[in-house]
Design a protein around this motif. Sequence first.
Motif, mmCIF file in Angstrom:
data_model
loop_
_atom_site.group_PDB
_atom_site.id
_atom_site.type_symbol
_atom_site.label_atom_id
_atom_site.label_comp_id
_atom_site.label_asym_id
_atom_site.label_seq_id
_atom_site.Cartn_x
_atom_site.Cartn_y
_atom_site.Cartn_z
ATOM 1 N N THR A 213 39.830 34.777 -12.798
ATOM 2 C CA THR A 213 38.829 34.230 -11.773
ATOM 3 C C THR A 213 39.626 33.761 -10.572
ATOM 4 N N LEU A 216 40.683 36.900 -8.553
ATOM 5 C CA LEU A 216 39.823 36.996 -7.985
ATOM 6 C C LEU A 216 39.172 36.395 -6.694
ATOM 7 N N ALA A 217 39.209 35.075 -6.887
ATOM 8 C CA ALA A 217 39.029 34.222 -5.822
ATOM 9 C C ALA A 217 39.984 34.206 -4.909
ATOM 10 N N VAL A 220 39.088 37.228 -2.576
ATOM 11 C CA VAL A 220 37.809 36.946 -1.754
ATOM 12 C C VAL A 220 38.118 36.030 -0.633
ATOM 13 N N ARG A 230 31.113 36.030 0.662
ATOM 14 C CA ARG A 230 32.021 35.864 -0.526
ATOM 15 C C ARG A 230 31.472 36.185 -1.806
ATOM 16 N N ALA A 234 33.062 39.442 -3.951
ATOM 17 C CA ALA A 234 33.491 39.364 -5.300
ATOM 18 C C ALA A 234 32.752 40.101 -6.318
ATOM 19 N N ALA A 299 33.830 33.933 -7.131
ATOM 20 C CA ALA A 299 34.511 34.248 -8.120
ATOM 21 C C ALA A 299 33.895 34.107 -9.462
ATOM 22 N N PRO A 302 29.450 35.549 -8.798
ATOM 23 C CA PRO A 302 29.556 36.555 -7.920
ATOM 24 C C PRO A 302 28.113 37.256 -7.678
#
Length: 339
Positions: A213, A216-217, A220, A230, A234, A299, A302
Motif C-alpha cells: 500500500t 502504491l501510495a 500516486v 488520486r 490508484a 491507496a 482506490p
Amino acid sequence: MVQNAGNVKLLLRLFRLGCLAFLIGAGFAFYFLHTALTPADPEGISKPLVVEIPEGASAAGIAQSLETNGLIRSALAFRILVRFGGQDGAIRAGHYTLSASENPVKILDHLVKGDTMQRRVTLPEGLTLVEVAGILEKNEVCPAQDFLEMARTRGKDFGPGFPENLEGYLFPDTYDLPWKCSTSEVLGILTSRFDEIFTPLWSEKAPLGRAETVVLASLVEREAQVQSERAVIAGVYLNRLAEGMLLQCDATVQYALGRQKSVLMHQDLKIDSPYNTYRHPGLPPGPICNPGRAALEAAVRPQRTEYLFYVRNDVKGDGSHVFSRNYTEHEKSIDRYQR
C-alpha cells in the motif's frame, strides 16, 4: 525587687534579639524578593543568550551557569526559588534562548515548561530520502550522509512495521525539531508521525498489504497533481496489476534514473533497474518517495473504475489527466491531449 529587675532586663534582651532577628529576616526576605523578582538587566541592554541545560544537571549547577552568564543576579537566590517552589528535578534539559531582561521567576518558568529552542522544518509530500536529507542538512538538523546511512539500513530499529530502508515511511509534515538532536531522534520523530497517520488508515480490507500500500501510495503521490484524481490513479494501477499488465509508471523511471527529467526519452524507459515498471512486472520493490496522507488514503481506498490508461491533459495544462479503458481510446487521447 532585684529578681523582677533581672526579669525585665532578660525580657529586654530577648526583645532586642527578637527585633534583630526580625530585621535580619526582613532584610534577607527583601534581598530574596529583590533578586528573585528583579531582572539582571532591567534596561534590556544585553542580547538574549543560548544556554544549554544538560540532561541530569543539578539545580545548583544550573543556577551557577545562569549567574555566570549574567542572566540572574544570584545563584543562591535562584536555588532558593527552585527549592521553595518545589521544582527540584523539574527543570528540563535542552537549549534555551534566555534574556537577562526577564526576572528569575520567568526564567525558571521557561526551564520548567521546557520552552526549548527548536528548528522548524517543512518536508513537502513526494520527497525522496535524498531530498529529505538535503533539507535536514540545510536546516542544520543533522548531516545528510549520516541521515541517509541510517535511514537506508536501520529502519527496523524504529518499530516492527518498518522495513530496513525507510524510503516511503518518513511522513511529510512541518516539524518543530529539538535544537540539538541525533539522527536517530529525527528518524524516530518522522517514523512515529507516519505510524500515527497511516496505521488508523490502513486495514485488512485494503486491496494490498501494508508494505504494498505504501509503495502504491508513493506512485500516486508522484503521478497525481490534482487531488480528485488520486484515488482514480490508484485504481488504474490496481486494474493493471489485476490484468497482469506492466504498470509503465513514468515516476518509477525517474526514480531509477536518480534525477527528475521534464521529458523521458525512449532510451530512459530501457534503464536496467528493478524500479523500472516499463521492464519489470508488478509494483516496484519499494516506495519511490514519501507519500502524504491524501496519497495514502487513495491507496487504501482506490476508486473502482474500468480505466487502464491515463495521459496528461496538456490542453488544460492544469496537471489533470484523461483516462481510458483500452489502448485504442488511449491512443486517441494521446493524439488529442498531448502537446
